[in-house]
Design a protein around this motif. Structure first.
Motif, short mmCIF file in Angstrom:
data_model
loop_
_atom_site.label_atom_id
_atom_site.label_comp_id
_atom_site.label_asym_id
_atom_site.label_seq_id
_atom_site.Cartn_x
_atom_site.Cartn_y
_atom_site.Cartn_z
N SER A 34 -64.59 -19.76 -51.30
CA SER A 34 -64.26 -20.27 -52.62
C SER A 34 -64.84 -21.65 -52.86
CB SER A 34 -62.74 -20.31 -52.79
OG SER A 34 -62.18 -19.02 -52.67
N ILE A 57 -67.69 -22.83 -55.61
CA ILE A 57 -67.54 -23.88 -56.63
C ILE A 57 -68.67 -24.89 -56.51
CG2 ILE A 57 -66.07 -25.78 -57.40
CD1 ILE A 57 -63.65 -24.13 -56.54
N MET A 104 -61.26 -18.03 -61.68
CA MET A 104 -61.26 -19.28 -60.91
C MET A 104 -59.87 -19.66 -60.44
SD MET A 104 -64.41 -19.81 -60.80
CE MET A 104 -64.26 -21.33 -59.87
N THR A 140 -59.75 -30.15 -58.07
CA THR A 140 -60.28 -28.80 -57.94
C THR A 140 -59.76 -27.90 -59.05
OG1 THR A 140 -60.34 -29.11 -55.53
CG2 THR A 140 -60.57 -26.87 -56.36
N CYS A 153 -62.02 -25.92 -61.81
CA CYS A 153 -61.87 -24.47 -62.01
C CYS A 153 -61.53 -24.16 -63.47
CB CYS A 153 -60.80 -23.93 -61.08
SG CYS A 153 -61.22 -23.95 -59.34
N ILE A 186 -64.72 -24.41 -65.58
CA ILE A 186 -65.61 -23.27 -65.38
C ILE A 186 -65.04 -22.01 -66.01
CG2 ILE A 186 -66.70 -21.81 -63.63
CD1 ILE A 186 -66.67 -24.28 -61.77
#
Length: 387
Positions: free
Chosen positions: A206, A210, A253, A273, A277, A280
């Motif tokens: 993951s 990213i 995400m 983070t 996410c 995105i």
């Protein structure tokens, strides 16, 4: 502004200059350039690039800017795509823009190593650059000699060229070299599409996924051109890894973040983070296509997405048949075939344009593949009238 280094009269470095936002005067590399252009004369300085507007209007030319981290498979992509296009009876050329490249499995239309090489820069006693600094110097020298590239490309209309670019990420983040190249190609009537490659074996986790998305997004924002993101080396994955990587082709995400929440110890890092996410996922800014060089269908889908981004083939004009081999019923069918071709093309465009919202799930990829085959079949039938 030019600054003299005041070097000693060592071989190949007499009168050495480094350009800071201006022209480069480097006798050794000027000799290499003159040899590449087939001229014996070496001028005291580098000629300025051709003035904008000198190109005559005509059919557009097409270019893929093949980018990605080192080892992501850029040269392999160029080689396999050239072979695939040859099987489709399409003419595609390759230009190598990596001054540190050693070998590749395709013939080149132009090679930057004929202009300048990283080894020459690193071995120079006055410069004393390392590998990365030497490559940046080579690319800046190349940016001041775009007229060399213009001479290599020529003035042929309807060209389709793959530019095999270096893998240093700084070229696509804070250095203006690649942006200047894009602007120059657009002045030469090129329609440019960025093709950003990421190794699929790198994307199975993951956090690495990213990171790959952020690298692709950085290049997209910097260059400001249509961009297709590709996961390469799918043929090297095991069956288990291929199933796992499907969730990264159409990613959720937040679910990926939840799966890796146990690995996040810092609350600040977890919050950062989550924000990335959300960016995105909410805007669907980056999606990846699988690229399997052993699967013709996978290569067709990738090529169709790129052709759609640069509108390849929309300016082609229908010509009168050169030799009439089939008459009567065949020519009565041409209008119907032309209508079917247009209808199939519109369906394919709709599917490709909607892929950002639909995601690249298994069903959408099968639908795109089916429409792609239908479009190629009708195109083949129409082409038969020219033979």
């Amino acid at each position: 502004m030019l600054r003299s280094l005041g070097c000693s009269r060592a071989e190949g470095t007499e009168g050495l200059w480094i350009a800071i936002g201006s022209q480069v005067v480097f006798p050794e590399f000027s000799q290499r350039r003159a040899k590449a252009e087939g001229s014996g004369a070496v001028g005291p300085c580098v000629e300025p690039p051709a003035a904008p507007g000198t190109w005559s209007a005509g059919m557009p030319r097409y270019a893929q800017l093949v980018m990605g981290p080192a080892g992501s498979g850029k040269s392999t992509y160029c080689a396999t795509m050239v072979q695939h296009c040859e099987a489709l009876n399409r003419s595609v050329q390759v230009v190598n823009l990596d001054p540190a490249a050693e070998h590749f499995n395709y013939s080149v239309m132009a090679d930057i190593r004929e202009l300048i090489e990283v080894d020459d820069v690193m071995e120079d006693d006055c410069l004393r650059f390392g590998p990365n600094g030497g490559l940046v110097f080579c690319m800046e020298y190349f940016a001041n000699n775009f007229d060399w590239l213009e001479n290599c490309l020529g003035h042929v209309e309807d060209d389709y060229i793959l530019f095999d670019c270096p893998g240093q990420i700084e070229l696509y983040t804070h250095l203006p070299v690649m942006k200047q190249l894009v602007q120059q190609l657009e002045q030469w009537e090129f329609r440019v599409c960025g093709v950003f490659l990421v190794d699929s074996q790198f994307m199975v986790e993951s956090f690495k996924f990213i990171s790959g998305i952020l690298a692709a997004l950085s290049a997209m924002i910097s260059l400001e051109i249509p961009q297709v993101n590709i996961m390469t080396k799918m043929d090297l994955l095991s069956k288990k890894a291929k199933k796992e990587i499907e969730k990264f082709l159409d990613p959720d995400m937040y679910s990926l973040l939840d799966d890796s929440a146990s690995d996040l110890r810092s609350k600040k890092f977890k919050k950062l983070t989550k924000a990335i996410c959300g960016l995105i996922d909410d805007y669907s800014m980056v999606r990846f296509l699988p690229y399997d060089q052993s699967d013709e269908e996978s290569m067709n889908i990738v090529l169709q997405h790129i052709d759609f981004a640069i509108q390849y083939g929309e300016d082609l004009e229908f010509k009168e048949p050169k030799v009439i081999l089939i008459i009567g019923f065949w020519y009565q069918c041409l209008p119907a075939l032309s209508g079917l071709l247009t209808y199939s093309q519109q369906l394919l465009k709709f599917c490709l344009s909607s892929s950002g919202n639909l995601g690249f799930s298994g069903r959408s990829l099968k639908l795109t593949s089916l429409l792609n085959k239908q479009y190629q079949f009708y195109s083949l039938l129409l082409r038969l009238q020219y033979y």
